[in-house]
Scaffold this active site. Structure first.
Site, short mmCIF file in Angstrom:
data_model
loop_
_atom_site.label_atom_id
_atom_site.label_comp_id
_atom_site.label_asym_id
_atom_site.label_seq_id
_atom_site.Cartn_x
_atom_site.Cartn_y
_atom_site.Cartn_z
N LYS A 73 -57.48 -9.23 71.30
CA LYS A 73 -58.93 -9.43 71.24
C LYS A 73 -59.52 -9.97 72.55
O LYS A 73 -60.68 -9.70 72.86
CB LYS A 73 -59.29 -10.39 70.10
CG LYS A 73 -59.24 -9.74 68.72
CD LYS A 73 -59.65 -10.74 67.66
CE LYS A 73 -60.03 -10.06 66.38
NZ LYS A 73 -60.62 -10.97 65.40
N ASP A 109 -67.39 -10.31 64.02
CA ASP A 109 -66.83 -11.30 63.08
C ASP A 109 -67.90 -12.29 62.59
O ASP A 109 -67.98 -12.59 61.40
CB ASP A 109 -65.68 -12.08 63.72
CG ASP A 109 -64.38 -11.32 63.69
OD1 ASP A 109 -64.23 -10.43 62.84
OD2 ASP A 109 -63.50 -11.60 64.54
P1 NAP Z 1 -56.37 -19.34 65.74
O1 NAP Z 1 -57.20 -18.81 66.84
O2 NAP Z 1 -54.90 -19.32 65.85
O3 NAP Z 1 -56.87 -20.85 65.44
C1 NAP Z 1 -56.24 -21.61 64.46
C2 NAP Z 1 -56.97 -22.94 64.30
O4 NAP Z 1 -56.32 -23.67 63.25
C3 NAP Z 1 -56.91 -23.83 65.54
O5 NAP Z 1 -58.13 -24.53 65.66
C4 NAP Z 1 -55.78 -24.80 65.21
O6 NAP Z 1 -55.90 -26.07 65.82
C5 NAP Z 1 -55.97 -24.96 63.72
N1 NAP Z 1 -54.75 -25.39 63.03
C6 NAP Z 1 -53.61 -24.69 62.89
N2 NAP Z 1 -52.71 -25.41 62.20
C7 NAP Z 1 -53.30 -26.59 61.90
C8 NAP Z 1 -52.87 -27.77 61.23
N3 NAP Z 1 -51.66 -27.86 60.71
N4 NAP Z 1 -53.76 -28.79 61.12
C9 NAP Z 1 -54.99 -28.72 61.66
N5 NAP Z 1 -55.45 -27.62 62.30
C10 NAP Z 1 -54.61 -26.59 62.44
O7 NAP Z 1 -56.69 -18.56 64.37
P2 NAP Z 1 -58.04 -17.79 63.95
O8 NAP Z 1 -58.01 -16.42 64.48
O9 NAP Z 1 -59.21 -18.65 64.25
O10 NAP Z 1 -57.81 -17.67 62.37
C11 NAP Z 1 -57.83 -18.82 61.54
C12 NAP Z 1 -57.90 -18.38 60.08
O11 NAP Z 1 -59.12 -17.66 59.86
C13 NAP Z 1 -56.77 -17.43 59.69
O12 NAP Z 1 -56.40 -17.71 58.36
C14 NAP Z 1 -57.41 -16.07 59.75
O13 NAP Z 1 -56.82 -15.13 58.86
C15 NAP Z 1 -58.82 -16.40 59.31
N6 NAP Z 1 -59.80 -15.42 59.83
C16 NAP Z 1 -60.45 -14.66 58.91
C17 NAP Z 1 -61.41 -13.75 59.32
C18 NAP Z 1 -62.15 -12.95 58.28
O14 NAP Z 1 -62.68 -11.88 58.59
N7 NAP Z 1 -62.23 -13.45 57.06
C19 NAP Z 1 -61.68 -13.58 60.69
C20 NAP Z 1 -60.99 -14.40 61.62
C21 NAP Z 1 -60.04 -15.31 61.17
P3 NAP Z 1 -55.41 -26.30 67.35
O15 NAP Z 1 -56.45 -25.69 68.23
O16 NAP Z 1 -55.34 -27.78 67.49
O17 NAP Z 1 -54.07 -25.65 67.47
#
Ligand code: NAP
Length: 284
Positions: A73, A109
């Site tokens: 992305k 998104d």
């Molecule tokens: P990402 O870029 O990897 O970001 C993950 C986030 O979660 C970061 O802020 C990370 O914190 C935090 N995190 C991970 N483990 C944690 C923990 N144990 N305690 C506290 N915070 C934690 O992922 P993303 O792309 O944003 O996706 C996140 C979620 O949203 C996923 O489940 C994804 O499937 C969902 N999503 C859904 C859609 C949709 O269309 N519905 C679209 C996008 C994403 P740090 O920065 O401190 O590591």
């Protein structure tokens, strides 16, 4: 209605690694079939070291467009001819339109999230929105909410710098939005939620296979007027959403966002509204 592949069928695809879990091919092909549009959608597994040749191949084959998923992305941006302002602010592209030989990158998104809320009858106007997490999902949602005129956004994250970066991007581009980054602690989250109208979980906590996890462990942190939204769609009802429902809150999962970001892309590629209501999604 017939929907055969013809000599004129236009290809739309997904590139990412992995892609086999994606429901985008099912969604888009069902919509093409329903409307009798002469398009087909396929998923291509493209590794990081093949991204550039992959993009050039899509140009050569004259595809109509493509979705981009992890891990490409961000990396795809310099390979495109134009990137729309919102996608530039987000720093990530989730769909590309191939028009007149030019590849144009968008990020749908955030609009998907906002439209999914509207579909649930939830207004964002004048609301104070608290987001946990500052990854790609949070970035798209927060920036779109700011562009939509939300007056106040608080982002809590373990790694504060990432939340701070999104907030400064918002402050720079949408000065009317008060954006504040806060370290993610139970106490900090509890305090922020007292004054919140809408909560967004954008951390992966609660996502398969970690269904037993939740960013909020104590249901007393949830007041009844709070709308609790989770970007996670697998499972449909995370531990957080279960807890929110039990606390009397409106709870919304991430499937609507997923469908609506796809519908926004569908419209850009085809010029036609995706028949979302006719596609039978299992949303619960
Ligand atoms: P990402 O870029 O990897 O970001 C993950 C986030 O979660 C970061 O802020 C990370 O914190 C935090 N995190 C991970 N483990 C944690 C923990 N144990 N305690 C506290 N915070 C934690 O992922 P993303 O792309 O944003 O996706 C996140 C979620 O949203 C996923 O489940 C994804 O499937 C969902 N999503 C859904 C859609 C949709 O269309 N519905 C679209 C996008 C994403 P740090 O920065 O401190 O590591």
């Amino acid at each position: 209605m017939n929907h055969w592949i013809t000599g004129n069928t236009q290809l739309i695809c997904l590139i990412g690694h992995p892609v086999s879990h994606s429901i985008s091919p099912a969604i888009h092909n069902a919509a093409f079939f329903h409307l009798g549009l002469d398009y087909a959608y396929l998923a291509f597994d493209v590794r990081e070291d093949k991204l550039e040749v992959g993009i050039n191949a899509l140009r050569t084959l004259n595809v109509k467009g493509f979705n981009v998923t992890m891990p490409h992305k961000q990396a795809v941006l310099p390979l495109l001819d134009e990137v729309m302002p919102e996608a530039q602010m987000i720093g990530a592209v989730n769909m590309v339109l191939h028009e007149n030989g030019r590849l144009i990158g968008y990020n749908t998104d955030g609009i998907g999230y906002v439209q999914a809320l509207a579909e649930e009858g939830i207004s964002i106007s004048g609301k104070r929105i608290v987001i946990a997490g500052a990854g790609g999902g949070a970035r798209s949602v927060a920036i779109r909410l700011a562009l939509e005129g939300v007056p106040e956004i608080v982002i809590l994250n373990r790694t504060l710098d990432k939340a701070e970066e999104i907030c400064s991007m918002i402050r720079k581009n949408v000065p009317s939005c008060k954006a504040e980054a806060v370290p993610l602690t139970e106490r900090g989250l509890s305090q922020q939620l007292m004054e919140a109208d809408i909560f967004v979980n954008s951390t992966a906590l609660g996502m398969h296979p970690y269904e037993d996890k939740s960013i909020i462990e104590d249901p007393r942190m949830l007041h009844r007027e709070l709308v609790v939204t989770d970007l996670i769609y697998n499972p449909r009802k995370t531990k957080l959403l279960q807890m929110a429902e039990e606390a009397g809150c409106k709870a919304v999962n991430g499937l609507g966002m997923l469908i609506r970001q796809g519908a926004a892309a569908f419209k850009i590629w085809t010029g036609v509204d995706m028949p979302v209501e006719a596609l039978l999604f299992d949303r619960k």
